[in-house]
Design an enzyme around this catalytic site. Structure first.
Site, mmCIF file in Angstrom:
data_model
loop_
_atom_site.group_PDB
_atom_site.id
_atom_site.type_symbol
_atom_site.label_atom_id
_atom_site.label_comp_id
_atom_site.label_asym_id
_atom_site.label_seq_id
_atom_site.Cartn_x
_atom_site.Cartn_y
_atom_site.Cartn_z
ATOM 1 C CB SER A 100 -0.890 0.002 1.255
ATOM 2 O OG SER A 100 -1.593 1.225 1.384
ATOM 3 C CE1 TYR A 126 -3.972 -2.489 4.828
ATOM 4 C CE2 TYR A 126 -3.634 -0.139 4.486
ATOM 5 C CZ TYR A 126 -3.851 -1.408 3.975
ATOM 6 O OH TYR A 126 -3.942 -1.597 2.612
#
Length: 264
Positions: free
Chosen positions: A140, A153
């Site tokens: 990401s 995350y």
């Protein structure tokens, strides 16, 4: 037709980016192994693909990472070998660090990091034996930049960069490629499924995610990077890509800008 007849295993294949990858790859007549927890959704993806007879479904749960060595053996047996493993499965977060139960932190790390690493390690001896293979991992932009509401995350995605950069260096002589793909905002259900502080799904779409790049466009750019065996590619809008460069060259400026982001 670079992917013609290659055997490619995709995790997180039941929706979003994984589904888009499967549909695009099937058009190039490769053999696919599709995995996620949701068998029914995987069957729908299979039927949406060209040449469904060339597709095997192997359900798995990345959180149950100690079981993945058996899943790897099953995947290798399906077509006799694996050429590319696309680690695409994972889960996101939408909660302040101060309000996130430690069990939620652990679950995110178990799925995103340990699950991915466990599956990779299970396939690694196969790649070493045949002196060829490619690991592709969806990380990401948040794997490069930590932002509010995504502490765990971001940590799991940063960890993947560290692991796979090391793995690449260790296995260069074995002709094993490692490609890290860093999407920004992609219009999938990732924000709906993201965990809040008590571990429940958020259940709603973020505005930025809803306005993000289509999964089909993202998959097209990913496949280009995989074909060219790129080491790391950011697949995102201009602002997100700019953030990565500002982080590298002007980290204090980025810290100032990140603090201005909404945390509600």
């Amino acid at each position: 037709m670079y992917f013609f007849n290659k055997i490619i295993w995709i995790t997180g294949a039941s929706s979003g980016i994984g589904k888009a990858l499967a549909i695009k790859l099937s058009k190039q007549q490769c053999k696919l192994i599709l995995s996620s927890r949701n068998t029914a959704s995987l069957e729908l993806v299979k039927q949406s693909c060209d040449y469904p007879e060339h597709i095997k479904i192997i359900p798995l749960d990345l959180e149950n990472y100690t079981s993945l060595i058996l899943k790897a053996a099953e995947a290798i047996k399906a077509f006799g070998k694996i050429d590319i493993l696309i680690n695409n499965g994972g889960i996101s977060q939408r909660s302040l660090a101060a309000e996130t139960n430690i069990h939620v932190d652990k679950r995110i790390m178990d799925i995103n990091y340990l699950g991915t690493v466990s599956l990779t390690k299970a396939i690694l001896p196969h790649f070493i034996e045949k002196q060829e293979g490619q690991f592709v991992t969806t990380t990401s932009i948040v794997g490069k930049i930590g932002t509010p509401l995504r502490s765990s995350y971001a940590a799991s995605k940063h960890a993947l960069h560290g692991f796979f950069d090391s793995l690449r260096a260790e296995n260069h002589q074995n002709n094993i490629a490692v490609t890290l793909l860093c999407p920004g905002f992609i219009n999938t259900n990732i924000s709906k499924n993201a965990l809040i502080g008590n571990g429940a799904p958020q259940g709603k779409m973020d505005v930025a995610t809803g306005n993000g790049m289509s999964p089909e466009r993202c998959a097209k750019l990913m496949l280009k990077a995989i074909k060219n065996k790129k080491e790391e590619v950011c697949i995102a809008g201009a602002k997100e890509k700019l953030g990565v460069y500002v982080k590298r060259f002007f980290p204090r400026l980025l810290s100032f800008l990140i603090r201005k982001l909404s945390v509600t």
